[in-house]
Design an enzyme around this catalytic site. Structure first.
Site, PDB file in Angstrom:
ATOM      1  N   ASP A  43       0.854  -1.196   0.000  1.00 50.68           N
ATOM      2  CA  ASP A  43       0.000   0.000   0.000  1.00 50.68           C
ATOM      3  C   ASP A  43       0.886   1.241   0.000  1.00 50.68           C
ATOM      4  O   ASP A  43       2.114   1.133  -0.032  1.00 50.68           O
ATOM      5  CB  ASP A  43      -0.964  -0.017   1.198  1.00 50.68           C
ATOM      6  CG  ASP A  43      -2.305   0.611   0.830  1.00 50.68           C
ATOM      7  OD1 ASP A  43      -2.313   1.757   0.358  1.00 50.68           O
ATOM      8  OD2 ASP A  43      -3.344  -0.053   1.015  1.00 50.68           O
TER       9      ASP A  43
ATOM     10  N   HIS B 145      -2.797   3.129  -4.752  1.00 53.71           N
ATOM     11  CA  HIS B 145      -2.179   2.714  -3.485  1.00 53.71           C
ATOM     12  C   HIS B 145      -0.760   2.192  -3.721  1.00 53.71           C
ATOM     13  O   HIS B 145      -0.381   1.144  -3.206  1.00 53.71           O
ATOM     14  CB  HIS B 145      -3.051   1.665  -2.789  1.00 53.71           C
ATOM     15  CG  HIS B 145      -4.315   2.239  -2.202  1.00 53.71           C
ATOM     16  ND1 HIS B 145      -4.301   3.132  -1.154  1.00 53.71           N
ATOM     17  CD2 HIS B 145      -5.618   2.058  -2.526  1.00 53.71           C
ATOM     18  CE1 HIS B 145      -5.566   3.460  -0.857  1.00 53.71           C
ATOM     19  NE2 HIS B 145      -6.377   2.838  -1.676  1.00 53.71           N
TER      20      HIS B 145
ATOM     21  N   GLU C 193      -9.737   2.719  -5.427  1.00 53.62           N
ATOM     22  CA  GLU C 193      -9.339   4.084  -5.109  1.00 53.62           C
ATOM     23  C   GLU C 193      -8.130   4.556  -5.912  1.00 53.62           C
ATOM     24  O   GLU C 193      -7.108   4.947  -5.347  1.00 53.62           O
ATOM     25  CB  GLU C 193      -9.038   4.195  -3.604  1.00 53.62           C
ATOM     26  CG  GLU C 193     -10.255   3.870  -2.761  1.00 53.62           C
ATOM     27  CD  GLU C 193     -10.000   3.922  -1.260  1.00 53.62           C
ATOM     28  OE1 GLU C 193     -10.870   4.406  -0.548  1.00 53.62           O
ATOM     29  OE2 GLU C 193      -8.922   3.453  -0.810  1.00 53.62           O
TER      30      GLU C 193
ATOM     31  N   ASP D 120     -12.732  -2.309  10.932  1.00 55.81           N
ATOM     32  CA  ASP D 120     -12.006  -1.148  11.454  1.00 55.81           C
ATOM     33  C   ASP D 120     -12.987  -0.101  11.969  1.00 55.81           C
ATOM     34  O   ASP D 120     -12.569   0.912  12.517  1.00 55.81           O
ATOM     35  CB  ASP D 120     -11.058  -0.544  10.405  1.00 55.81           C
ATOM     36  CG  ASP D 120     -11.744  -0.174   9.091  1.00 55.81           C
ATOM     37  OD1 ASP D 120     -12.833  -0.710   8.797  1.00 55.81           O
ATOM     38  OD2 ASP D 120     -11.180   0.655   8.356  1.00 55.81           O
TER      39      ASP D 120
HETATM   40  C1  ACM Z   1     -10.937  -0.347   0.389  1.00 55.90           C
HETATM   41  O1  ACM Z   1     -11.470  -0.292   1.508  1.00 55.90           O
HETATM   42  N1  ACM Z   1     -10.303   0.700  -0.101  1.00 55.90           N
HETATM   43  C2  ACM Z   1     -10.979  -1.552  -0.423  1.00 55.90           C
END
Ligand code: ACM
Ligand code: ZN
Length: 751
Positions: A186, A258, A321, A414
């Protein structure tokens, strides 16, 4: 006829309701209790022809209830028979039967995996009946509904050691999950050794510092982080460890977004020159892989090494993203769009993923990616991991692509699982145990044929806010148990309380293992209710409501504080603190709720457009419930609107005097949350003709840091309307450029 039917119903209902479920999670598909008991022996004598490694696993496992010893066949307590390859189309490879009679335990399965699952069940049964050592004779026939029962772990934002990852895998095995999705790369760190590209870990596995606390604080710890990564030998060791527990590891290598940690090591793979650094902030970043031949060669070489390490059928290639900011300004990218007749940058994302898919397919593997891989057209053989909601999964299944369901609002571990004020810092969503348990991975939009493409369900654990393994335990337990039963296909949300009872029984096992699980289910939760006689705060607990104690004077409640009996009137600003006690012992965290009462509080509110499902909590009433959204803790006091304006009309009931109007908005550009562009206040007496009494622009909202208090002169009206304008499309240079911005709003008051 009618009488016979009634009688039948009574018989059926008594057999269903009188039989308390066993303390098993996930609950098996079929449990039949028979006459008689089996006495649990100190040592379980084994027949000689059992799957050896699976048996050894339980023999050695710390805290296992299964103490085994080999014996001759005649006096064996446990016998196993492998079933010939299934001809029963109703039974899958993970099927097992477990029969316990007064003398013996008999396990049957098609595969070693089935045997392993049977031993997990047996271990839970031995735990349940260990005190009086008598297990009722029974027969269990069991198999999972879904082939993909996954749990993800982000080791990039924070790193977890091999030993910790192994413990995590053991937790998955305990509750019969079978996929570990290892998020290895990431922006903030590259965590897997790639021999051909040593700089990935030399440079990409460390960062200068890390963001701390809630994202909105924008503060950093100043402490270098890393180098942290897994060597290939360590990866092999973990893969073997998982295999021994019948868990498949699906590795994730993120592309095209990412990618900052990789670009820090190899800046030539970006659209611009760099230099780049592994990110120190959380969020989404504009610098992504540039789709040039050099980049594809690099990614193919990386994937070669990854594929050699991980035997999984699927390789996760990320895909989420990916801002298109750089691609829009890159001559190479624009040329590529033209040359390949692509529609736009979304077409380029699709081109990127399809090119990678071809390569991965050539190696005999399949790709899976986050639902943004649907952008610009899905690669021919790709599976979709549906996270932004369920639509990605639906679209995939309708076009005959496999999908794994992991929608944020049910499956993101999370998020908070209780009141943010009594929980460790977490990402802003609210996903308590019952919410996870209520999830049905099969979208109702699909027909029977399309349903076959839903591979299963997964929960994700992103670790921006999770710095150590104790907190990992806290975030996954007990929600992992709900996920387990959802994936197994035996969840029964209508009977959530019954499930919760089994969860509480499992807490004893977790205590024995010294696992730091969340006790949020004991917490007292509060709900604002509003009716003709005013506004009240209703306290509840999933436990015995007689155990709630509360105070109104700001002190922490103790076992002798006032016992809660009925909803507490909230007619003035005050703080209500509450907690749950059992036998005089505090079991929960202390919940604290501050109320700020204004002339809008508890009145009637309507919204022209509704908030997004993931951030709609108590609906429009959330905006006038006397609870002001906390800018640090986020949580369920905020309503979130994606690309939409807020137009709220509050009916004050009677003409009411006021001279100040306030409201709050958030800013968190990394999460695509932007301040409002403008706001206008109107008043009306007939809810038809509105007069504007105040207008403010972006600067005023910005200067007030989202805490807006407006002097509106002396007013005397029945209706207040407030219009808060969404920032619209996120401008270039920001994370998420060109996407719709989020507008987060809470508490609209007037004094
Ligand atoms: C994600 O939560 N960006 C897959
Ligand atoms: Zn480019």
């Amino acid at each position: 006829m009618i009488r016979a039917f009634l009688l039948l119903f009574i018989l059926v209902s008594t057999t269903i309701f009188s039989q308390k479920k066993l303390n098993l999670i996930p609950y098996p598909q079929k449990v039949q209790i028979n006459e008689g008991n089996f006495t649990i022996p100190d040592i379980i004598m084994l027949s000689s022809d059992l799957p050896k490694e699976e048996t050894e696993y339980f023999k050695k496992k710390e805290g296992s209830n299964l103490k085994f010893q080999n014996s001759g066949k005649s006096d064996a307590h446990l016998v196993y028979s492998q079933l010939p390859k299934s001809t029963n189309s109703q039974q899958n490879d993970e099927f097992y039967s477990l029969e316990i009679n007064s003398k013996q335990i008999v396990i049957k399965s098609y595969t070693k995996q089935g045997y392993f699952l049977a031993l997990q069940t047996l271990n839970q049964l031995f735990e349940e009946f260990k005190n009086d050592k008598q297990i009722p004779a029974l027969k269990i026939e069991d198999q999972p509904k879904f082939a993909w029962r996954g749990m993800h772990l982000d080791v990039c934002r924070h790193f977890f050691t091999v030993e910790e990852v192994k413990q995590y895998i053991d937790y998955l095995a305990m509750y019969k999950l079978n996929i570990f999705h290892w998020h290895l790369t990431d922006d903030q760190g590259w965590r897997i050794e790639i021999k051909k590209y040593p700089k990935l870990t030399q440079i990409g596995s460390k960062r200068k510092e890390s963001m701390i606390g809630a994202y909105v604080d924008n503060t950093f710890d100043g402490k270098p982080y890393g180098p942290y990564f897994y060597t290939q030998d360590q990866v092999k060791d973990v893969v073997k460890y998982a295999q021994d527990r019948h868990i498949t590891i699906v590795p994730e290598i993120e592309m095209p977004g990412h990618a900052l940690a990789a670009l820090a090591a190899y800046p030539e793979l970006a659209c611009t020159k760099g230099p780049f650094e592994p990110a120190t902030k959380w969020g989404v970043f504009d610098d992504v892989f540039c789709p040039k031949d050099e980049t594809f060669k690099f990614l193919e070489n990386v994937l070669d090494e990854v594929i050699a390490l991980f035997p999984s059928k699927y390789i996760h290639i990320g895909g989420d993203e990916c801002p298109k900011t750089r691609w829009k300004e890159c001559a190479h990218c624009q040329e590529l769009i033209k040359k390949n007749n692509l529609k736009d940058e979304h077409g380029l994302q699709s081109y990127f993923i399809q090119r990678i898919e071809k390569y991965v397919n050539k190696k005999g593997r399949k790709i899976i990616g986050w639902d943004e891989i649907l952008e610009g057209g899905l690669a021919p053989n790709a599976a979709v991991m549906s996270w932004t909601g369920v639509n990605g999964g639906i679209e995939a299944a309708k076009s005959k692509h496999f999908a794994v369901m992991t929608p944020g609002s049910f499956c993101y571990f999370d998020h908070y699982q209780g009141d943010p004020q009594s929980e460790p810092n977490a990402f802003g969503g609210f996903t308590p145990l019952d919410k996870v348990y209520s999830y049905n991975p099969i979208p109702t939009e699909l027909n029977a044929e399309q349903t076959k493409y839903i591979l299963g369900v997964q929960a994700n654990l992103w670790t921006e806010y999770i710095e150590d393994f104790k907190q990992i335990q806290y975030m996954i337990f007990p929600r992992l148990m709900a996920l387990s039963e959802v994936g197994w296909g035996t969840s029964d949300p209508e009977n959530y309380k019954e499930f919760e009872g089994r969860v509480i029984s499992q807490f004893k096992v977790l205590d024995k293992m010294n696992v730091n699980y969340a006790k949020s289910i004991y917490n007292v939760s509060g709900k604002v209710i509003s009716n003709n006689s005013g506004m009240f705060y209703e306290l509840s607990t999933s436990q015995n409501p007689g155990g709630i104690r509360y105070t109104l004077d700001g002190t922490d409640p103790n076992a002798n504080s006032q016992a809660y009996q009925k909803p507490i009137p909230v007619s003035k600003s005050m703080t209500i603190k509450s907690a749950y006690f059992e036998n005089g012992q505090l079991k929960s965290a202390i919940s604290s709720q501050q109320f700020t009462i204004s002339k809008t509080t508890g009145k009637t509110i309507t919204l022209e457009q509704q908030p997004s499902e993931n951030y709609s909590f108590g609906g429009a009433f959330t905006l006038i419930d006397g609870i002001i959204g906390n800018q640090r803790l986020l949580g369920k006091t905020w309503l979130g609107f994606l690309g939409k304006d807020v137009v709220a009309t509050i009916d004050l009931g009677n003409k009411t005097q006021f001279s100040e109007v306030y409201f709050n908005t958030l800013e968190n550009k990394g999460s695509w949350i932007h301040m409002a562009k403008s706001a206008q206040i109107f008043v009306s007496d007939d809810n038809k003709n509105f007069k504007m009494i105040k207008e403010i622009g972006k600067d005023e909202i910005q200067n007030a840091k989202g805490k807006i208090k407006l002097n509106v002169g002396n007013q005397n009206s029945k209706y207040i309307r407030i219009k808060i304008e969404n920032a619209g499309i996120i401008p270039a240079g920001n994370p998420g450029a060109d996407s719709k911005a989020w507008l987060f709003v809470d508490e609209i008051g007037a004094n």
